[in-house]
Design an enzyme around this catalytic site. Structure first.
Site, PDB file in Angstrom:
ATOM      1  N   LYS A 126      19.286  24.004  28.228  1.00 46.39           N
ATOM      2  CA  LYS A 126      18.209  23.596  29.134  1.00 46.39           C
ATOM      3  C   LYS A 126      17.265  22.605  28.432  1.00 46.39           C
ATOM      4  O   LYS A 126      17.249  22.512  27.211  1.00 46.39           O
ATOM      5  CB  LYS A 126      17.446  24.816  29.648  1.00 46.39           C
ATOM      6  N   ARG A 151      10.660  38.145  35.374  1.00 50.49           N
ATOM      7  CA  ARG A 151      10.537  36.744  35.770  1.00 50.49           C
ATOM      8  C   ARG A 151      11.284  36.558  37.082  1.00 50.49           C
ATOM      9  O   ARG A 151      10.780  36.014  38.024  1.00 50.49           O
ATOM     10  CB  ARG A 151      11.099  35.858  34.646  1.00 50.49           C
ATOM     11  N   TYR A 202     -10.735   6.822  15.244  1.00 48.83           N
ATOM     12  CA  TYR A 202     -11.660   6.792  16.387  1.00 48.83           C
ATOM     13  C   TYR A 202     -12.739   7.852  16.225  1.00 48.83           C
ATOM     14  O   TYR A 202     -12.435   8.995  15.873  1.00 48.83           O
ATOM     15  CB  TYR A 202     -10.904   7.078  17.686  1.00 48.83           C
ATOM     16  N   MET A 241      -2.964   8.987  18.415  1.00 49.14           N
ATOM     17  CA  MET A 241      -1.806   8.863  19.295  1.00 49.14           C
ATOM     18  C   MET A 241      -0.571   8.318  18.555  1.00 49.14           C
ATOM     19  O   MET A 241       0.521   8.859  18.667  1.00 49.14           O
ATOM     20  CB  MET A 241      -2.135   7.965  20.482  1.00 49.14           C
TER      21      MET A 241
HETATM   22  C1  LIG Z   1      17.489  32.953  30.371  1.00 48.59           C
HETATM   23  C2  LIG Z   1      17.600  32.492  28.960  1.00 48.59           C
HETATM   24  N1  LIG Z   1      18.650  32.870  28.227  1.00 48.59           N
HETATM   25  C3  LIG Z   1      18.796  32.492  26.932  1.00 48.59           C
HETATM   26  C4  LIG Z   1      17.850  31.703  26.312  1.00 48.59           C
HETATM   27  C5  LIG Z   1      18.049  31.314  24.879  1.00 48.59           C
HETATM   28  O1  LIG Z   1      17.032  31.832  24.070  1.00 48.59           O
HETATM   29  P1  LIG Z   1      16.984  31.512  22.511  1.00 48.59           P
HETATM   30  O2  LIG Z   1      16.697  30.067  22.394  1.00 48.59           O
HETATM   31  O3  LIG Z   1      15.879  32.364  22.002  1.00 48.59           O
HETATM   32  O4  LIG Z   1      18.306  31.878  21.959  1.00 48.59           O
HETATM   33  C6  LIG Z   1      16.746  31.292  27.041  1.00 48.59           C
HETATM   34  C7  LIG Z   1      15.711  30.470  26.389  1.00 48.59           C
HETATM   35  O5  LIG Z   1      14.565  30.505  26.638  1.00 48.59           O
HETATM   36  C8  LIG Z   1      16.611  31.695  28.400  1.00 48.59           C
HETATM   37  O6  LIG Z   1      15.560  31.323  29.157  1.00 48.59           O
END
Ligand SMILES: Cc1ncc(COP(=O)(O)O)c(C=O)c1O
Length: 349
Positions: free
Chosen positions: A30, A122, A248, A294
């Protein structure tokens, strides 16, 4: 070269191969594969033998499918874009009884993984009886069952023992319906490092373990080789007299005569302010950050530092996960912040 994000693909490949050799992996890719780049991550994980990928984002799920006609693509968030999901053979979470009741007809031709809510709260079914009803009714094609632990990253937390026990009890209760499913998965990196593959599970579902950071600080660094280096350059060094300022609104004011190095990286490149509270490495020595702007960083240095020297913010001797332990932010938070538009990405094979 300007400031650089270097990604060690060779180490990612070896780590992915090793882990997938011990327990089948659904690789969490992701957020652009924790910001190392989805195509790079996908290619490397495929080469390591991984053939299952998970993301929370439909656009990314489609992108994986377009790269890869064969692997599992699992969407961990629900979506109502049913035709896109169906056309791309994406498998999706079934997050609640309500979603099932509203959309069971829309889900025709889509394989779903039943999600158990557990202590993360969640999404997911709260009640295993409802999951049983879905399995008994057979109105949707179930190819998996899964959960996500809320406390796995805190080894020894009683809540983690509790959520694990609850989940294993759910699996046992639903066993006649689910034991032959191709995808039974719960474990992130921390859970896997503590327990190995849990009984009755087909896959682990790690992210950060594949991206070079330890999920908790008591693990040996050698268990998770670093893969991320962020380095910048000293543009010039600048002597300051006591009371003089630089930056700055006097971002830094010298309390005594000193030298600062002006470096070509800043928060616009993704250096978190919390990270800038800690040292950087120049020529193997640690120096404190004086100010973060920045596109520039001021570092308090000594006379040995010269224009053109390299400034390391992350690397083998200054790992992301060490700053996590210092409270800078989660490993993934530090990695996600890095700006791949402005940093030059270098891939080390
Ligand atoms: C649903 C789900 N599974 C697995 C993972 C993987 O987690 P990690 O990066 O701690 O291994 C995540 C990461 O946030 C997640 O949201």
């Amino acid at each position: 070269m300007p400031a650089v994000l270097e990604i060690d693909r060779g180490r990612i490949l070896r780590q992915a191969r090793r882990i997938n050799g011990d327990a089948p992996v659904i690789a969490v890719v992701k957020n652009d594969a924790y910001n190392i780049g989805l195509p790079l991550a996908w290619r490397t994980f495929r080469e390591a033998g991984i053939n299952a990928f998970a993301t929370t984002n439909l656009k990314e799920a489609v992108a994986i499918r377009e790269l890869d006609p064969d692997s599992l693509v699992f969407l961990m968030n629900p979506s109502t874009e049913f035709s896109v999901i169906r056309d791309h053979r994406i498998e999706m979470t079934l997050p609640s009884m309500d979603f099932y009741v509203r959309h069971q007809h829309d889900l025709s031709g889509i394989r779903v993984h039943l999600e158990y809510r557990n202590l993360l709260r969640r999404s997911g079914f709260a009640d295993p009886e409802e999951m049983k009803r879905v399995l008994e009714e057979g109105a949707v094609e179930v190819s998996g069952i899964w959960t996500h632990f809320a406390f796995a990253d805190e080894p020894g937390a009683p809540e983690h023992e509790q959520e694990k026990e609850d989940w294993l009890a759910v699996l046992a209760e639903l066993s006649p319906f689910v034991q032959h499913l191709p995808f039974i998965h719960a474990q992130n990196s921390a859970s896997y490092m503590q327990d190995g593959l849990l009984p009755g599970h087909t896959h682990i579902r790690p992210g950060i373990l594949l991206y070079g950071s330890r999920p908790y600080a008591s693990l040996e660094e050698s268990a998770v080789p670093n893969v991320v280096t962020v380095r910048a350059n000293v543009i010039q060094t600048l002597p300051l007299k006591q009371g003089e300022s630089s930056g700055y609104s006097a971002a830094f004011r010298a309390e005594e005569d000193c030298t600062v190095a002006v470096c070509d990286i800043g928060y616009g490149d993704g250096v978190l302010r919390a990270r800038a509270r800690h040292d950087v490495l120049i020529n193997g020595r640690r120096y404190p950050v004086a100010a973060l702007m920045m596109s520039h960083l001021l570092v308090r240095v000594d006379e040995t530092v010269k224009a053109g020297d390299t400034v390391h913010l992350y690397g083998d001797d200054i790992r992301v996960d060490r700053f996590t332990a210092l409270g800078v932010g989660a490993n993934s938070e530090q990695m996600s912040a890095l700006n791949r538009m402005s940093l030059e990405t270098v891939i080390k094979e």
